[in-house]
Design a protein around this motif. Structure first.
Motif, PDB file in Angstrom:
ATOM      1  N   ALA A 103       0.586  -1.026  -0.183  1.00 63.46           N
ATOM      2  CA  ALA A 103       0.251   0.011  -0.091  1.00 63.46           C
ATOM      3  C   ALA A 103       0.896   1.253  -0.208  1.00 63.46           C
ATOM      4  O   ALA A 103       0.747   2.362  -0.443  1.00 63.46           O
ATOM      5  CB  ALA A 103      -0.937  -0.019   1.845  1.00 63.46           C
ATOM      6  N   ALA A 104       1.959   1.495   0.854  1.00 70.48           N
ATOM      7  CA  ALA A 104       2.747   2.470   0.965  1.00 70.48           C
ATOM      8  C   ALA A 104       3.389   2.807  -0.705  1.00 70.48           C
ATOM      9  O   ALA A 104       3.685   3.660  -1.742  1.00 70.48           O
ATOM     10  CB  ALA A 104       4.017   2.525   2.539  1.00 70.48           C
ATOM     11  N   THR A 105       3.948   1.308  -1.533  1.00 67.35           N
ATOM     12  CA  THR A 105       4.364   1.255  -2.474  1.00 67.35           C
ATOM     13  C   THR A 105       3.004   2.222  -3.531  1.00 67.35           C
ATOM     14  O   THR A 105       4.118   3.085  -4.590  1.00 67.35           O
ATOM     15  CB  THR A 105       4.973  -0.172  -3.068  1.00 67.35           C
ATOM     16  OG1 THR A 105       6.009  -0.396  -2.283  1.00 67.35           O
ATOM     17  CG2 THR A 105       5.897   0.178  -4.287  1.00 67.35           C
ATOM     18  N   VAL A 106       2.426   1.658  -3.384  1.00 67.19           N
ATOM     19  CA  VAL A 106       1.634   2.480  -4.261  1.00 67.19           C
ATOM     20  C   VAL A 106       1.088   3.649  -4.033  1.00 67.19           C
ATOM     21  O   VAL A 106       0.906   4.040  -5.036  1.00 67.19           O
ATOM     22  CB  VAL A 106      -0.256   1.641  -4.552  1.00 67.19           C
ATOM     23  CG1 VAL A 106      -1.156   2.391  -4.699  1.00 67.19           C
ATOM     24  CG2 VAL A 106       0.286   0.286  -4.412  1.00 67.19           C
ATOM     25  N   LEU A 107       0.519   4.170  -2.894  1.00 69.85           N
ATOM     26  CA  LEU A 107       0.438   5.942  -2.655  1.00 69.85           C
ATOM     27  C   LEU A 107       1.949   6.421  -2.725  1.00 69.85           C
ATOM     28  O   LEU A 107       1.871   7.711  -3.014  1.00 69.85           O
ATOM     29  CB  LEU A 107       0.711   6.196  -1.571  1.00 69.85           C
ATOM     30  CG  LEU A 107      -0.499   5.109  -0.903  1.00 69.85           C
ATOM     31  CD1 LEU A 107      -1.003   5.560   1.202  1.00 69.85           C
ATOM     32  CD2 LEU A 107      -2.502   5.988  -1.018  1.00 69.85           C
ATOM     33  N   THR A 108       2.858   5.494  -3.168  1.00 74.01           N
ATOM     34  CA  THR A 108       4.903   6.184  -2.617  1.00 74.01           C
ATOM     35  C   THR A 108       4.864   6.637  -4.174  1.00 74.01           C
ATOM     36  O   THR A 108       4.804   7.430  -5.364  1.00 74.01           O
ATOM     37  CB  THR A 108       5.653   6.079  -2.188  1.00 74.01           C
ATOM     38  OG1 THR A 108       4.753   6.023  -1.168  1.00 74.01           O
ATOM     39  CG2 THR A 108       6.537   7.038  -2.719  1.00 74.01           C
ATOM     40  N   HIS A 109       4.669   5.381  -4.748  1.00 71.63           N
ATOM     41  CA  HIS A 109       4.892   5.416  -6.588  1.00 71.63           C
ATOM     42  C   HIS A 109       3.469   4.850  -8.007  1.00 71.63           C
ATOM     43  O   HIS A 109       4.017   4.992  -9.049  1.00 71.63           O
ATOM     44  CB  HIS A 109       5.700   4.054  -7.335  1.00 71.63           C
ATOM     45  CG  HIS A 109       7.199   3.942  -6.564  1.00 71.63           C
ATOM     46  ND1 HIS A 109       8.141   5.098  -6.394  1.00 71.63           N
ATOM     47  CD2 HIS A 109       7.383   3.909  -5.002  1.00 71.63           C
ATOM     48  CE1 HIS A 109       9.098   5.013  -5.533  1.00 71.63           C
ATOM     49  NE2 HIS A 109       8.593   4.001  -4.912  1.00 71.63           N
TER      50      HIS A 109
END
Length: 111
Positions: free
Chosen positions: A88-94
């Protein structure tokens, strides 16, 4: 009383008086004693008791396996939650495309 019953049945329904012909094994069964019947039933009772013990043991094994599975799933849950949070953090970041690239890279990395 028995004579009255027979006379009444003869007048009303003679077929009821033929019940002994419908029970061909009645004469042989009348020769058995209660002790003989108990003797023949004893192995059946032992078999039923053994079957009940087997069912109880199988139930216990299934319950134990289920408990172990639940423990394993509970132990794996934090790692799965962390993995989901990281994704989820990767989706939000990238963004979604960046997350796809991260997943593609994770799938091709050696274990």
């Amino acid at each position: 009383l028995l004579h009255y019953l027979v006379a009444h049945l003869e007048n009303k329904d003679e077929d009821l008086l033929q019940f002994t012909q419908e029970l061909p094994s009645l004469e042989r069964a009348a020769r058995l004693t209660f002790a003989q019947v108990e003797e023949e039933l004893a192995p059946l009772h032992r078999g039923i008791e053994a079957l009940a013990a087997e069912v109880a043991a199988a139930t216990e094994r299934v319950e134990l396996a289920d408990a172990r599975r639940r423990e394993r799933e509970e132990a794996e849950a934090p790692a799965m939650a962390k993995e989901a949070a990281d994704f989820a953090a990767t989706v939000l970041t990238h963004g979604v495309d960046g997350a796809r690239l991260a997943l593609d890279g994770a799938d091709s990395s050696p274990d």
